[in-house]
Design a protein around this motif. Structure first.
Motif, PDB file in Angstrom:
ATOM      1  N   GLY A   1      78.308  90.868  63.285  1.00 55.50           N
ATOM      2  CA  GLY A   1      77.096  90.407  62.609  1.00 55.50           C
ATOM      3  C   GLY A   1      76.338  91.535  61.952  1.00 55.50           C
ATOM      4  N   TYR A   2      76.587  91.734  60.627  1.00 56.04           N
ATOM      5  CA  TYR A   2      76.060  92.892  59.922  1.00 56.04           C
ATOM      6  C   TYR A   2      74.572  92.773  59.624  1.00 56.04           C
ATOM      7  CZ  TYR A   2      77.066  97.181  57.348  1.00 56.04           C
ATOM      8  OH  TYR A   2      77.137  98.500  56.941  1.00 56.04           O
ATOM      9  N   ASP A   3      74.079  91.564  59.509  1.00 55.23           N
ATOM     10  CA  ASP A   3      72.674  91.383  59.157  1.00 55.23           C
ATOM     11  C   ASP A   3      72.125  90.145  59.845  1.00 55.23           C
ATOM     12  OD1 ASP A   3      73.739  89.273  57.514  1.00 55.23           O
ATOM     13  OD2 ASP A   3      74.073  90.756  55.953  1.00 55.23           O
ATOM     14  N   VAL A   4      70.784  90.039  59.842  1.00 61.13           N
ATOM     15  CA  VAL A   4      70.172  88.944  60.588  1.00 61.13           C
ATOM     16  C   VAL A   4      68.826  88.575  59.993  1.00 61.13           C
ATOM     17  CG1 VAL A   4      69.015  90.477  62.232  1.00 61.13           C
ATOM     18  CG2 VAL A   4      69.561  88.153  62.920  1.00 61.13           C
ATOM     19  N   VAL A   5      68.530  87.294  60.007  1.00 61.60           N
ATOM     20  CA  VAL A   5      67.187  86.781  59.790  1.00 61.60           C
ATOM     21  C   VAL A   5      66.859  85.935  61.008  1.00 61.60           C
ATOM     22  CG1 VAL A   5      65.697  85.304  58.394  1.00 61.60           C
ATOM     23  CG2 VAL A   5      67.380  86.790  57.284  1.00 61.60           C
ATOM     24  N   GLY A   6      65.737  86.215  61.638  1.00 68.13           N
ATOM     25  CA  GLY A   6      65.395  85.491  62.855  1.00 68.13           C
ATOM     26  C   GLY A   6      63.904  85.319  63.022  1.00 68.13           C
ATOM     27  N   GLU A   7      63.544  84.488  63.975  1.00 68.39           N
ATOM     28  CA  GLU A   7      62.145  84.214  64.286  1.00 68.39           C
ATOM     29  C   GLU A   7      61.802  84.866  65.625  1.00 68.39           C
ATOM     30  OE1 GLU A   7      60.223  80.147  65.502  1.00 68.39           O
ATOM     31  OE2 GLU A   7      60.286  80.280  63.314  1.00 68.39           O
ATOM     32  N   ILE A   8      60.763  85.668  65.627  1.00 66.18           N
ATOM     33  CA  ILE A   8      60.387  86.386  66.840  1.00 66.18           C
ATOM     34  C   ILE A   8      59.931  85.409  67.923  1.00 66.18           C
ATOM     35  CG2 ILE A   8      58.752  88.030  67.838  1.00 66.18           C
ATOM     36  CD1 ILE A   8      58.678  89.448  65.140  1.00 66.18           C
ATOM     37  N   ASP A   9      60.579  85.514  69.084  1.00 65.36           N
ATOM     38  CA  ASP A   9      60.164  84.661  70.204  1.00 65.36           C
ATOM     39  C   ASP A   9      59.755  85.478  71.419  1.00 65.36           C
ATOM     40  OD1 ASP A   9      62.663  85.474  71.262  1.00 65.36           O
ATOM     41  OD2 ASP A   9      62.923  83.540  72.268  1.00 65.36           O
ATOM     42  N   GLN A  10      59.826  86.821  71.298  1.00 60.19           N
ATOM     43  CA  GLN A  10      59.387  87.676  72.398  1.00 60.19           C
ATOM     44  C   GLN A  10      59.020  89.045  71.837  1.00 60.19           C
ATOM     45  OE1 GLN A  10      62.131  89.499  75.515  1.00 60.19           O
ATOM     46  NE2 GLN A  10      61.232  87.799  76.701  1.00 60.19           N
ATOM     47  N   LEU A  11      57.884  89.565  72.280  1.00 58.23           N
ATOM     48  CA  LEU A  11      57.411  90.887  71.863  1.00 58.23           C
ATOM     49  C   LEU A  11      57.528  91.858  73.028  1.00 58.23           C
ATOM     50  CD1 LEU A  11      54.114  89.800  70.059  1.00 58.23           C
ATOM     51  CD2 LEU A  11      56.239  90.499  68.931  1.00 58.23           C
ATOM     52  N   GLY A  12      58.143  93.015  72.795  1.00 58.02           N
ATOM     53  CA  GLY A  12      58.210  94.030  73.830  1.00 58.02           C
ATOM     54  C   GLY A  12      56.929  94.843  73.877  1.00 58.02           C
ATOM     55  N   PRO A  13      56.771  95.678  74.893  1.00 53.91           N
ATOM     56  CA  PRO A  13      55.587  96.533  74.997  1.00 53.91           C
ATOM     57  C   PRO A  13      55.447  97.446  73.776  1.00 53.91           C
ATOM     58  CG  PRO A  13      56.840  96.535  77.051  1.00 53.91           C
ATOM     59  CD  PRO A  13      57.691  95.846  76.045  1.00 53.91           C
ATOM     60  N   ASP A  14      54.209  97.707  73.389  1.00 54.96           N
ATOM     61  CA  ASP A  14      53.869  98.642  72.310  1.00 54.96           C
ATOM     62  C   ASP A  14      54.259  98.154  70.915  1.00 54.96           C
ATOM     63  OD1 ASP A  14      52.900 100.357  74.271  1.00 54.96           O
ATOM     64  OD2 ASP A  14      54.767 101.510  74.370  1.00 54.96           O
ATOM     65  N   VAL A  15      54.570  96.885  70.754  1.00 54.22           N
ATOM     66  CA  VAL A  15      54.876  96.353  69.425  1.00 54.22           C
ATOM     67  C   VAL A  15      53.580  95.917  68.756  1.00 54.22           C
ATOM     68  CG1 VAL A  15      55.983  94.490  68.124  1.00 54.22           C
ATOM     69  CG2 VAL A  15      57.204  95.623  69.989  1.00 54.22           C
ATOM     70  N   THR A  16      53.344  96.419  67.564  1.00 53.44           N
ATOM     71  CA  THR A  16      52.174  96.028  66.775  1.00 53.44           C
ATOM     72  C   THR A  16      52.636  95.575  65.401  1.00 53.44           C
ATOM     73  OG1 THR A  16      51.844  98.283  65.939  1.00 53.44           O
ATOM     74  CG2 THR A  16      50.667  97.662  67.969  1.00 53.44           C
ATOM     75  N   GLY A  17      51.830  94.780  64.742  1.00 51.81           N
ATOM     76  CA  GLY A  17      52.137  94.350  63.386  1.00 51.81           C
ATOM     77  C   GLY A  17      52.943  93.078  63.295  1.00 51.81           C
ATOM     78  N   PHE A  18      53.417  92.580  64.417  1.00 53.20           N
ATOM     79  CA  PHE A  18      54.160  91.326  64.456  1.00 53.20           C
ATOM     80  C   PHE A  18      53.556  90.413  65.507  1.00 53.20           C
ATOM     81  CE2 PHE A  18      57.603  94.202  62.912  1.00 53.20           C
ATOM     82  CZ  PHE A  18      57.834  93.574  61.704  1.00 53.20           C
ATOM     83  N   LYS A  19      53.806  89.117  65.343  1.00 54.27           N
ATOM     84  CA  LYS A  19      53.363  88.135  66.339  1.00 54.27           C
ATOM     85  C   LYS A  19      54.484  87.135  66.561  1.00 54.27           C
ATOM     86  CE  LYS A  19      51.058  85.019  63.042  1.00 54.27           C
ATOM     87  NZ  LYS A  19      51.567  85.709  61.837  1.00 54.27           N
ATOM     88  N   LEU A  20      54.394  86.373  67.620  1.00 48.45           N
ATOM     89  CA  LEU A  20      55.391  85.341  67.891  1.00 48.45           C
ATOM     90  C   LEU A  20      55.443  84.359  66.712  1.00 48.45           C
ATOM     91  CD1 LEU A  20      54.682  84.534  71.656  1.00 48.45           C
ATOM     92  CD2 LEU A  20      56.402  86.080  70.697  1.00 48.45           C
ATOM     93  N   GLY A  21      56.652  84.000  66.331  1.00 45.02           N
ATOM     94  CA  GLY A  21      56.829  83.071  65.225  1.00 45.02           C
ATOM     95  C   GLY A  21      57.058  83.728  63.886  1.00 45.02           C
ATOM     96  N   ASP A  22      56.807  85.038  63.764  1.00 44.61           N
ATOM     97  CA  ASP A  22      57.085  85.736  62.505  1.00 44.61           C
ATOM     98  C   ASP A  22      58.586  85.742  62.235  1.00 44.61           C
ATOM     99  OD1 ASP A  22      54.465  86.307  61.976  1.00 44.61           O
ATOM    100  OD2 ASP A  22      54.562  88.402  62.638  1.00 44.61           O
ATOM    101  N   ARG A  23      58.937  85.589  60.960  1.00 46.07           N
ATOM    102  CA  ARG A  23      60.344  85.695  60.561  1.00 46.07           C
ATOM    103  C   ARG A  23      60.606  87.096  60.025  1.00 46.07           C
ATOM    104  NH1 ARG A  23      62.212  79.877  57.867  1.00 46.07           N
ATOM    105  NH2 ARG A  23      61.952  78.692  59.811  1.00 46.07           N
ATOM    106  N   VAL A  24      61.672  87.697  60.523  1.00 48.01           N
ATOM    107  CA  VAL A  24      61.993  89.067  60.137  1.00 48.01           C
ATOM    108  C   VAL A  24      63.477  89.175  59.821  1.00 48.01           C
ATOM    109  CG1 VAL A  24      60.131  90.106  61.490  1.00 48.01           C
ATOM    110  CG2 VAL A  24      62.364  89.723  62.562  1.00 48.01           C
ATOM    111  N   ALA A  25      63.827  90.245  59.108  1.00 51.69           N
ATOM    112  CA  ALA A  25      65.212  90.515  58.737  1.00 51.69           C
ATOM    113  C   ALA A  25      65.547  91.955  59.086  1.00 51.69           C
ATOM    114  CB  ALA A  25      65.421  90.280  57.248  1.00 51.69           C
ATOM    115  N   ASP A  26      66.843  92.214  59.285  1.00 48.21           N
ATOM    116  CA  ASP A  26      67.282  93.573  59.582  1.00 48.21           C
ATOM    117  C   ASP A  26      68.760  93.703  59.251  1.00 48.21           C
ATOM    118  OD1 ASP A  26      67.229  96.192  60.408  1.00 48.21           O
ATOM    119  OD2 ASP A  26      66.976  95.766  62.537  1.00 48.21           O
ATOM    120  N   MET A  27      69.166  94.931  58.890  1.00 52.11           N
ATOM    121  CA  MET A  27      70.582  95.258  58.713  1.00 52.11           C
ATOM    122  C   MET A  27      71.058  95.914  60.000  1.00 52.11           C
ATOM    123  SD  MET A  27      72.437  97.708  55.875  1.00 52.11           S
ATOM    124  CE  MET A  27      71.813  96.773  54.486  1.00 52.11           C
TER     125      MET A  27
END
Length: 253
Positions: free
Chosen positions: A69-95
């Motif tokens: 799986g080279y790339d992904v688009v997903g919906e955040i369902d869990q935030l780890g410690p020290d994460v800022t700028g995102f909230k649950l339900g945000d859609r994000v992408a990554d390579m």
């Protein structure tokens, strides 16, 4: 709500597609600086085939089993410690290169890119590898200029289509090699089609091309070099001809 399950597509051994299997895997937990996403889209591309054949330099040290799986688009369902700028339900992408053909996976929050509302998730996933590659080739590797004459090999492929589309936006004069039945597509994307099975692309433009983008790598790119004008640039970024276990860097002729 039922218990979350993490179904993944993993490689049991390198080689043919029979080495792939769909299995249940442990549900990951977001660590410090990470987010966990429910995967909405993850593409299957030719690079995955190269990885499966154990020919991709970036993953050559990995040993099965591991998840593709080279790339992904997903919906955040869990935030780890020290994460800022995102909230649950945000859609994000990554390579991610590997690991995204899964129901859930974790991402480093600092490397995730927000997906704007209203963007189709499948279309967003398709952009990550191919269109990023095309943009980098055009504007960072070759630094194209408006009006330059540019040849795109494999113009009907994913990166080829992106090169034509972005090249047209950059004001380039474009030609694209493809099979004859893809001529209409090449024209639609802004290029002049060249049927590589019937035409000699080295003789199409008198004086040669300013830039040639070669994602095929056939015959050591010698014919691509022959198609360049004096001082032109060959940007060879792939090796689909035979899938050799090496890459070719962008270079000037």
């Amino acid at each position: 709500m039922g218990e979350l399950r993490n179904r993944v597509v993993q490689i049991r051994y390198f080689g043919d597609p029979d080495g792939l299997e769909v299995v249940d895997a442990p549900l990951p937990t977001a660590g410090r600086g990470e987010v966990r996403v429910h995967v909405l889209a993850s593409s299957v591309v030719f690079t995955d085939v190269v990885i499966r054949r154990h020919l991709y330099p970036q993953t050559i040290s990995l040993k099965p089993p591991f998840v593709l799986g080279y790339d992904v688009v997903g919906e955040i369902d869990q935030l780890g410690p020290d994460v800022t700028g995102f909230k649950l339900g945000d859609r994000v992408a990554d390579m991610t290169v590997v690991g995204s053909n899964a129901a859930y996976r974790t991402l480093r929050a600092g490397e995730a890119t927000r997906v704007p509302p209203g963007v189709d998730v499948a279309e967003a996933a398709a952009l990550i590898l191919s269109w990023t590659t095309a943009y980098q080739l055009l504007h960072r590797a070759s630094r194209v200029k408006r009006g330059q004459r540019v040849l795109v090999h494999g113009a009907a492929g994913a990166v080829g289509q992106a090169l034509l589309t972005l090249g047209r936006m950059a004001g380039l004069e474009l030609w694209g090699t493809a099979r004859g039945d893809h001529a209409a597509l090449v024209r639609e994307l802004g290029g002049t089609p060249i049927d590589y099975q019937r035409e000699d692309f080295t003789k199409v433009v008198p004086g040669g091309f300013d830039v040639v983008f070669d994602g095929i790598g056939e015959d050591g790119c010698r014919r691509s070099l022959a198609a360049l004008k004096r001082g032109g640039m060959l940007c060879a970024y792939g090796y689909t001809a035979g899938v050799q276990a090496h890459t070719v860097a962008c270079s000037a002729s």
